[in-house]
Each structure stands twice: as C-alpha cells, then as structure tokens.
Design a protein around this motif. Sequence first.
Motif, mmCIF file in Angstrom:
data_model
loop_
_atom_site.group_PDB
_atom_site.id
_atom_site.type_symbol
_atom_site.label_atom_id
_atom_site.label_comp_id
_atom_site.label_asym_id
_atom_site.label_seq_id
_atom_site.Cartn_x
_atom_site.Cartn_y
_atom_site.Cartn_z
ATOM 1 N N LYS A 249 0.838 -1.204 0.000
ATOM 2 C CA LYS A 249 0.000 0.000 0.000
ATOM 3 C C LYS A 249 0.871 1.253 0.000
ATOM 4 O O LYS A 249 0.595 2.226 -0.718
ATOM 5 C CB LYS A 249 -0.921 -0.018 1.223
ATOM 6 N N ARG A 250 1.954 1.247 0.796
ATOM 7 C CA ARG A 250 2.835 2.409 0.837
ATOM 8 C C ARG A 250 3.551 2.613 -0.497
ATOM 9 O O ARG A 250 3.752 3.750 -0.938
ATOM 10 C CB ARG A 250 3.863 2.254 1.966
ATOM 11 N N VAL A 251 3.922 1.529 -1.149
ATOM 12 C CA VAL A 251 4.532 1.643 -2.471
ATOM 13 C C VAL A 251 3.551 2.277 -3.452
ATOM 14 O O VAL A 251 3.911 3.162 -4.243
ATOM 15 C CB VAL A 251 5.001 0.266 -2.979
ATOM 16 N N ASP A 252 2.300 1.822 -3.409
ATOM 17 C CA ASP A 252 1.290 2.379 -4.309
ATOM 18 C C ASP A 252 1.115 3.881 -4.071
ATOM 19 O O ASP A 252 1.025 4.674 -5.024
ATOM 20 C CB ASP A 252 -0.043 1.659 -4.119
ATOM 21 N N GLU A 253 1.069 4.252 -2.772
ATOM 22 C CA GLU A 253 0.904 5.671 -2.444
ATOM 23 C C GLU A 253 2.121 6.482 -2.882
ATOM 24 O O GLU A 253 1.992 7.582 -3.441
ATOM 25 C CB GLU A 253 0.679 5.830 -0.940
ATOM 26 N N ALA A 254 3.315 5.932 -2.644
ATOM 27 C CA ALA A 254 4.546 6.636 -3.024
ATOM 28 C C ALA A 254 4.655 6.761 -4.536
ATOM 29 O O ALA A 254 5.133 7.784 -5.055
ATOM 30 C CB ALA A 254 5.760 5.913 -2.455
ATOM 31 N N LEU A 255 4.226 5.725 -5.242
ATOM 32 C CA LEU A 255 4.264 5.772 -6.701
ATOM 33 C C LEU A 255 3.334 6.859 -7.225
ATOM 34 O O LEU A 255 3.689 7.616 -8.143
ATOM 35 C CB LEU A 255 3.882 4.407 -7.275
ATOM 36 N N THR A 256 2.143 6.955 -6.617
ATOM 37 C CA THR A 256 1.201 7.995 -7.029
ATOM 38 C C THR A 256 1.786 9.387 -6.758
ATOM 39 O O THR A 256 1.732 10.285 -7.619
ATOM 40 C CB THR A 256 -0.134 7.833 -6.276
ATOM 41 N N ALA A 257 2.377 9.543 -5.565
ATOM 42 C CA ALA A 257 2.955 10.847 -5.218
ATOM 43 C C ALA A 257 4.125 11.188 -6.135
ATOM 44 O O ALA A 257 4.270 12.343 -6.583
ATOM 45 C CB ALA A 257 3.412 10.838 -3.761
ATOM 46 N N SER A 258 4.980 10.229 -6.424
ATOM 47 C CA SER A 258 6.128 10.475 -7.290
ATOM 48 C C SER A 258 5.674 10.832 -8.699
ATOM 49 O O SER A 258 6.233 11.735 -9.341
ATOM 50 C CB SER A 258 7.029 9.240 -7.317
ATOM 51 N N THR A 259 4.663 10.146 -9.171
ATOM 52 C CA THR A 259 4.138 10.437 -10.513
ATOM 53 C C THR A 259 3.547 11.837 -10.568
ATOM 54 O O THR A 259 3.790 12.603 -11.516
ATOM 55 C CB THR A 259 3.085 9.391 -10.902
ATOM 56 N N ASP A 260 2.754 12.171 -9.524
ATOM 57 C CA ASP A 260 2.155 13.510 -9.485
ATOM 58 C C ASP A 260 3.235 14.592 -9.445
ATOM 59 O O ASP A 260 3.135 15.624 -10.135
ATOM 60 C CB ASP A 260 1.250 13.642 -8.258
ATOM 61 N N ALA A 261 4.285 14.376 -8.637
ATOM 62 C CA ALA A 261 5.367 15.362 -8.540
ATOM 63 C C ALA A 261 6.080 15.533 -9.870
ATOM 64 O O ALA A 261 6.428 16.659 -10.272
ATOM 65 C CB ALA A 261 6.351 14.950 -7.453
#
Length: 749
Positions: A249-261
């Motif tokens: 779940k944390r990987v998914d959230e981090a991936l979303t945040a990294s993509t958005d950034a």
Amino acid sequence: MPTTPVTGGTADPAPTIPVTTPPEPEDPSVVTRFTATVPFGEKGGYLSSEQVVYGFGTTAVSDARYKDVIYTVPLQGTVRYPTGPTSVQGTSKVQPSASGGHPVVVFLHGMHDASDLNNAKGYDYLQKSLAENGYVAVSIDAGKINGLNGNASDAGALARGQLLMTTLDLLREGNESGVFNGVALPGLKGKMDLERVGLIGHSRGAEAVAYAVELNRQRVGISYQNIEATRALRLAALPLQAAQEAAQKRVDEALTASTDAAVQLLLAKLQLKAAQDRSPPAPSSEIDALAQEVERLQREALDAKARLDAEQLALEKADAALRNMNTVLRRINANSEQWLQQIASEEELRRSGVVLPSATGLPHRIRAVFSLAAINKKQLSRVTHVPFMTLLPSCDGDVYTLEGGQIFDESRYTAEDDSAPKYQVLVRGANHNFYNDYWSKTDDSQIRAPLYCKAAEAETLRLSREDQRRNGQFLMESFMRYFVGDEFQFAPYWKGQAPIPAAGCPVGENSCDERAVLTIHQPAAQRKLLQNFRSADASAKNPSGLSTAYEQFSQAVQCRFLALKSDRDAACNDPVSQLAVDRLFKEGALYDFSYDAKTLLTWSITDQAQLQWTAAGAAMTIHTGDLSTKGFDTLSLRVAVVAPIGQEVEIALTDTQDRQAAIKGSDFSNALYGIARKPDGAIPLVDAPEDAIYGDTGTTRPLLNMVAVPLKAFALHGVDLAHIKQVTLRFPKASGSVAVTDVLLQRMN
C-alpha cells in the motif's frame, strides 16, 4: 520412425465371414452381437419420499499439500428414499436387507459455483427414480469447497473425498437411531443398508469418488494436532502478510505521489520555457518566480522518488520474509478463519461441534463407483477391487481432455489380483453439463468441443438435453442397480451382450448403441493378455513369449505411455529395431485453441501401437504358439480410429492346423466409426459423404474403444480354440491411421 513398410508377418487374406442378424437363438449355428435384452424405464416398485434437504452440522476438510489450509464446510445435501411399496407391483428386483435396509447411492457434484444446495439438487431426477426402485439416494452439497478451489493444490480432490467419507461415516453411525450428528431424520431410521453402497460423481466430484476408493482403504483424517499446526502457520504468517500488504500500500501511495510530482515538475518547466520564449520576453520578475517554482518542484520530485525507492526496498524485504517462512497464507472463508483462531484446545474443538474426518474409520462397503466426466488432477491409478465405470462425453467442452479415460487406463493393470471389472463408455454427442439440471442452463460444448458438437451446425450429432439425460439415466442406474443392488436383469448389458433399451435412447429411437460405446476390462482372473504395449520390447516378446509382426504398414510405433502430463515425455519406439522414435499421433490432452486442425490426435493417453498404412491389407499378427482359449468366451481388443472417420478390422484366428476364420469387427461393435451414425451396410469401411468435413482433422476425439467377438464365431467356422497359433488384425481400407492395445481373451459370463 520407420518410413518403409514394416514386415515380418503374413496378413490373413481370408474373406470376412458373414454373421447373421438379428439374433436367432433357436439356431445354434448363428452367432450374433446381442443375445439378450435388458429392461429399463418401467415403473419401480416403491413410492419415493419428497426431496428432503438435510443438514448434519459442520465438518472440516484439508488440502493434500498446503498445510496452512484447513477450513469448515456444511454437512448438507438432499436425500430421497423409498417410503413403501406401490399399490401395483413394479419391476424393481432389489431386495431389502433382513432388517429392512435399502442399498445406498451417493452423488457428489463437481465445480460450478459456491451456492448452497443448487449443485446437489441437480441430480434429483436420478434420486427420485432410484428411490422408486428401492434405493436411498443421497446428494452431497460441496458448494463451499467450490468457493475455495482456487487455493487447492489438487483441485479440491482431498477435500471432496473427506467430505464424502465423513458423510458416509455419519450415515452409518446414525442409521439405526435415525439421528445423525444430533440431527433427527426419522424417515431414514433403519432405512439404509450400508453394506451396499454405490458412488456417483460428476466432474471434480467424479475424481473424488474414484479417489474415495483409495481413501476408503487408507483414510486421510484431520486431528487436533493438525489444527494446531495450521493455526500456528496462519498466525505466524498473518503479521508478515499484513506487513507485506501495508508495504505494498505504501509503495502504491509513493508511486502515485512520485508520478504527481513528476507531472507538476514537467508542467512548471513547460511554463518557464514558454515565458522565456515569449516575444516580447516576459518580465524578469515573472521568469525568476517561475524558475524558483521549478526548483521547488524539482526538490519535491526528488524527495518523492527517494521515498518511492525506500518503500520499494521495504516491500522487497517484506516479500523475502514471507518467502523465507516458506508459506503463503491461502484464503479460506471468514468463518473458518475465526474457527481456527478460537480452537486453542481439544475441549474447544469438541464444543465447536465440528466433525473432523476420521483417520481410522472402518472401510465402507463400496460396491460400485461411477465416474461421470471426471477430471484427473491427482493422476489416479489405484481404482481397484471395486467395479468402476467412467463415462466420457465426446462433446465435453469443460473437461475437454476426457481425463476420466486416464483413470480407467492407469488403473487397469495396477493390481495383479484385481477382483473387479472396469468399464469405459464413450457417449457420442453428450456434453458435460446436461447431466445436472442446475448446470443445464449452459451448453459447455460450444466452448471447446469438436465441430460436430456445435449445435448450430447443419450436420450436428449432438444429443439434446432430454436425450442425453435418458441415456445417462440408463447407464448410471443400471450400473448401480446391477453392482450395488444385485439386480441381475442388467447383467447382459454390462457383459456386452445386450443393446441399450429404447428408454435409454433418444426419443423415438429403438436402438442407439452407436451413441454409447462400451469397453469392458474384466477382473484379472477373467482375462488373459495377448498383447499390449506397456514394455519397451512388447512386440519382440509379447505375453506369450513370442513376437508380434507388422506387415504393409507405412509406419508403426509402439508407445509404453504418452505424455499424461506436459512435463512427462511420451515413451515410444520402433517395434522392430526397438530404437526410440517420436509418436505418430499427438495426445488430445495437449490440445489447446492454437492446435493445427490437421494434427492427428488420440485422446486415450496410455500404451498403444500407433499404425498407419497407404494400401489395403496392412496386418498386425500376434504369435501365440499353441494357445488354449479354455475358460474364456470372448476375444477383444481396443482400437482408436484416428483417420479417417471409420475403419474396418478383420479379426482372424489361426489354429496350429492352419485352419482360420476372419470376422468383421464392425459386426460386433460400433467402435470403428468415429461419429454416431447408425450402421447402413457401408460404414465403417466407407465414410458417410456428409462426414467428409470431419475427416483428417483430428477433432473427432478418437479413443481406444472395445471391439469384442464371441469365440464361438470362430469355432463355428472350424477353428480349434484349444490350439491357437496366431491372432491377426487386418485393415482392409485403402489407407488409414489407428491405435491398438489390450488384445485380450475375456470371460464375460
């Protein structure tokens, strides 16, 4: 693989001896295929109860390999039983036991859905008929096992087998009192004779009833210690799996945040460039502000990427922790999970009321097993010492590999002292689902089945739902009533001496043996092997210690076995040189959607001689020395017609005085034509013109089916049956491909 004719024997050119039909038993010189009839469809001698839904509490089942899987399932199903005799005497011949008990037939459905009772209720038409003929008919619900099949290492075979054995245990324990695991069912009190039990399984249930033959000898139970071990595995894995899920779940959230950034950074860079490229140029204050924003977003993107890298590393560590524990927490239902966590002592297990499968229960008196459209994930090979029957629907679009034939083939020589017969029936035009009312809503043959099975084809040879059930009802009921209920009026059919009665045929037809092709493999004491191909030197040294010769075949290959599984290569060799060669016909079990329509397939995955020829008269001669047929009444062989649709085989016996007689196999069998056509005087030697579309496609599902000729047919033409020196199989068609095995002397009577 030889490419020149294989020689070394003499083909028998003797003309086929005509055999008179229909039967004329008053003339002792006439030999006919059928010498008797069997009844079916008449009203039974008992009244049936209504369909009773039973619930005997809860049991637990396990998996054959996964030690973290134990789960609970309901002990429920339906039952019908005789309530008393009819006012008018029926035709039932079954006798109740001295205490008034009736034989018991148990049904077990297969994989369809996880609903309660619907699958089990699908056999009520069979249960009602059996009850009206004096049998208690039970249908077990295994819907909850269906719901967890995806987590089973063996497609749920052990779980279904345990459910079946526990149900039989409870029926035996409660029969006298009418109370089953604390549940009263007064109508069944004393009603069952559990010394006479028959099993009928369908699909995955068909594998389970075959497996039950082994489980009945060597139980696989569940103990409190097993539950403790399973609970410990699941409890130990729970935090690791929770950690893995949280890390994911944390990987998914981090991936979303990294993509958005990264997206925000890209947009800012584009905005800055646009400002710099503007004409006239943007004010320096605007460009400075945009540049500062790019720098800020650059830092955020780098931070987001660093967080993603860290979370991915944490996920890898969580995955490794689970791998190192060497377990994966497989899904079970929520009730089972809660039950496992609560059972911390044997006393709590007792209070839960869950009945565990016994590891020490006494064997049940299983007198017959009927396996309907079976799968074979367990690679069963020890279905012995119990009369066993496998039904193979030629238009099965579900178990399209016809794996029930593998259970028959793999078990036929397992026990040298096997005391029970085995049967295979190929039902041409039948699909997988129509035998069960609930499943009948779906015509599975439209998914993966031969061309002639497609209902929309002009030349379809499909059985309708009603006609398929009529035929299936005869086969299932007569088998159970003969072997479980000792109703000997059905014996002639199961000895190959009587046709299917009209009530077992499509509506409006008086005969239909071209639909259901019967193969019989008698007990060890009632057969003598003349030729099979289970050894590498089977042709060089047949069971008589002599050779088997092949003449005028363009290619001949003998196979000890074919590739039962994709990871087991076929073992085939040249019968003359005994050098390893490739098989001529690929296994139907390897069929998939990408197969070449011109590929020749055989669907019997067992030892066989694969033969091809391009000129009439190719012959296989089995030298037998000075063989006496005393004690036997039938010469049989199994033939699969691979190409084209039909083949004739002339079966000749030659005695030591060189007297010989040849008999047309088609006069005694419908096995030699691959499609359900009624004999017309031309087939199988001449293919029906309308069947040209099916020729040479490998899609008619050729199986090794029995051709059986009474020995009397040879004796009446002067052959001395006490001194046989050779058996010759001659193929008079101009060209073709066949597989052959199991040339036997058998005693049917």
